[in-house]
Motif scaffolding. Sequence first.
Motif, PDB file in Angstrom:
ATOM      1  N   UNK A 143       0.840  -1.197   0.000  1.00 30.14           N
ATOM      2  CA  UNK A 143       0.000   0.000   0.000  1.00 30.14           C
ATOM      3  C   UNK A 143       0.884   1.259   0.000  1.00 30.14           C
ATOM      4  N   UNK A 144       2.021   1.178   0.701  1.00 32.80           N
ATOM      5  CA  UNK A 144       2.970   2.306   0.669  1.00 32.80           C
ATOM      6  C   UNK A 144       3.456   2.554  -0.756  1.00 32.80           C
ATOM      7  N   UNK A 145       3.601   1.465  -1.510  1.00 34.05           N
ATOM      8  CA  UNK A 145       4.035   1.587  -2.902  1.00 34.05           C
ATOM      9  C   UNK A 145       2.976   2.326  -3.734  1.00 34.05           C
ATOM     10  N   UNK A 146       1.718   2.018  -3.475  1.00 31.33           N
ATOM     11  CA  UNK A 146       0.635   2.725  -4.193  1.00 31.33           C
ATOM     12  C   UNK A 146       0.644   4.214  -3.857  1.00 31.33           C
ATOM     13  N   UNK A 147       0.971   4.525  -2.595  1.00 29.58           N
ATOM     14  CA  UNK A 147       1.071   5.939  -2.201  1.00 29.58           C
ATOM     15  C   UNK A 147       2.140   6.628  -3.054  1.00 29.58           C
ATOM     16  N   UNK A 148       3.256   5.939  -3.245  1.00 31.68           N
ATOM     17  CA  UNK A 148       4.342   6.514  -4.053  1.00 31.68           C
ATOM     18  C   UNK A 148       3.892   6.735  -5.502  1.00 31.68           C
ATOM     19  N   UNK A 149       3.188   5.758  -6.071  1.00 27.12           N
ATOM     20  CA  UNK A 149       2.682   5.924  -7.444  1.00 27.12           C
ATOM     21  C   UNK A 149       1.785   7.159  -7.537  1.00 27.12           C
ATOM     22  N   UNK A 150       0.891   7.285  -6.561  1.00 33.43           N
ATOM     23  CA  UNK A 150      -0.059   8.398  -6.588  1.00 33.43           C
ATOM     24  C   UNK A 150       0.658   9.732  -6.399  1.00 33.43           C
TER      25      UNK A 150
END
Lengths: 221, 221
Positions: free
Chosen positions: B63-70
Motif C-alpha cells: 500500500x505504501x508503494x501505491x502511495x508513491x505511485x499516486x
Amino acid sequence: MKKRKRKSIFGKLQRTPKWKKEEFTEIEYEPTTVKELLTEMKDISELIIDLAYSAVLFDNDEIAEEVKYLEVRMDKLNYDIRMISMMAARTKEDAEQLAGILQIAEAAESISNAAGDIASLLTLKESTRPILPKLLSKADEKIFRIEVLAKSRACNQKIGDIKVESETGMRIIAIRRGKYWIYNPQSDTSIKAEDWLIIRGTDAGYEDLRKFLKGQLKVLE
Amino acid sequence: MKKRKRKSIFGKLQRTPKWKKEEFTEIEYEPTTVKELLTEMKDISELIIDLAYSAVLFDNDEIAEEVKYLEVRMDKLNYDIRMISMMAARTKEDAEQLAGILQIAEAAESISNAAGDIASLLTLKESTRPILPKLLSKADEKIFRIEVLAKSRACNQKIGDIKVESETGMRIIAIRRGKYWIYNPQSDTSIKAEDWLIIRGTDAGYEDLRKFLKGQLKVLE
C-alpha cells in the motif's frame, strides 16, 4: 538522577502531566496519550480534506468555517504530541520511535494546513474566486452542517434509532459538541441538543433532516 | 497581436496543446482540461491519505508503494495544471480565476507530499519504526491490493455483477490499470485482467476475494 519507573511511553498515562495542568487550565479536555492524540489527528486529516473540497465546490461558508475549527484543533494536537513526546523520551530507542510519530504528526498538520488553504479561497471576493462548482460531477453529494435544537425529538436518541440514513439517505460524518469532536459516529452514538452535525447527502434528504433536527418534524419517514 | 477566439478557459479544449504533444510523447494519456486535472487531483488527495495511514498502521509495503505511485501522478498533474493555466490566462480576470485554481492544486500536492512522508516511515529499519499497529482501534478495516489474473472469472465483468460487496463485504476503492487510475469505481465499472484493485475490508473477506481474482474460485458466494 533518580529514574522514574515507567511501563511504556505508548501506554495510558494515569495522570495529566503537571505542565498540562498549569498551562492549559482553560481547556476542558486533553487527550492524555500519544495514541489518543494520533488517532484524532488521523481522523481530522481524513475529514478536513473532504470538508475543504466540499466548501469550495459548493461555495459553502459554513463548511469552510468547520475547516478552520479543525485546523485550530490540529495545531493544538500537534503541540500536545510534541510536548508529550519530548517529555516521554528517555532512551535512544524511545527517541527513534517518537521521531517517527512526530513525522506523522507533522504530516497531519501539513494536510490540515493544505485543507485550510483550499477553504480560504472562499474569503476571496466573488469575482476572483475560481468558478469551481462547474468542476463537479453531478453524482457528487454535498456536505451540510445542521445544529440540533433542544426541541427536536432527535435529542438523546441514538443515530441508529432515528434511522437517519435509511429514511433520508443522509450520512452523519462528524459531530461537533462544544469543543469536542466525534468523527465517524456510529449507529449507537447519541445526538444531543446543540450538537452541530456534519452531514453528507443530497438536497432532498437535507430538507427533511433539517426540519427534524429543528423540531419542525416529529419523526423521520 | 492577433487575438484567438476562445470560449472559456474552463471548457473542454478540443485539441491537445502543441507543447504537450512535443514534450510528453512518451505518456499515453493526458487529461486535457483544467476540470479533468483538478478532479483527478481531488480524487487522489482523498485516496492517498487513506492509503498512507493504512500503510503505516498495518505495516503494509504494497500500500505504501501505491502511495508513491499516486504521489508521482500528483506531481505530474500539478505540472500540467500549471502549464495549462499559464497558457490559458489572457486577461486579468482569467489570471485571478486561475490563481485560485493553482492554489487548490498546490494544496493537493502538499497533501500528497504529506501522505508520502507518512508512508515513507515504512522504509525505516524495523527497530526505528514507530509501533503503530497498537494505535489502531479494532474496528478499523484494512486496505489490500490484489492483482486480477487473466484466468479469473472477474475479468470483463462489472463490479456490481460479481457482487463483490454483498458477497465478501469488501469495497473496491480504486483501480490502477497500467498508467490510468479509476477512483471510487461504481457498480457498472468493469474489471480487466491485470488490473490492480485497492480494496477495503476484513481479513476474512480478503481471502475469498483474492482466490476469486486469482482464478482459484469460480464464483463469489
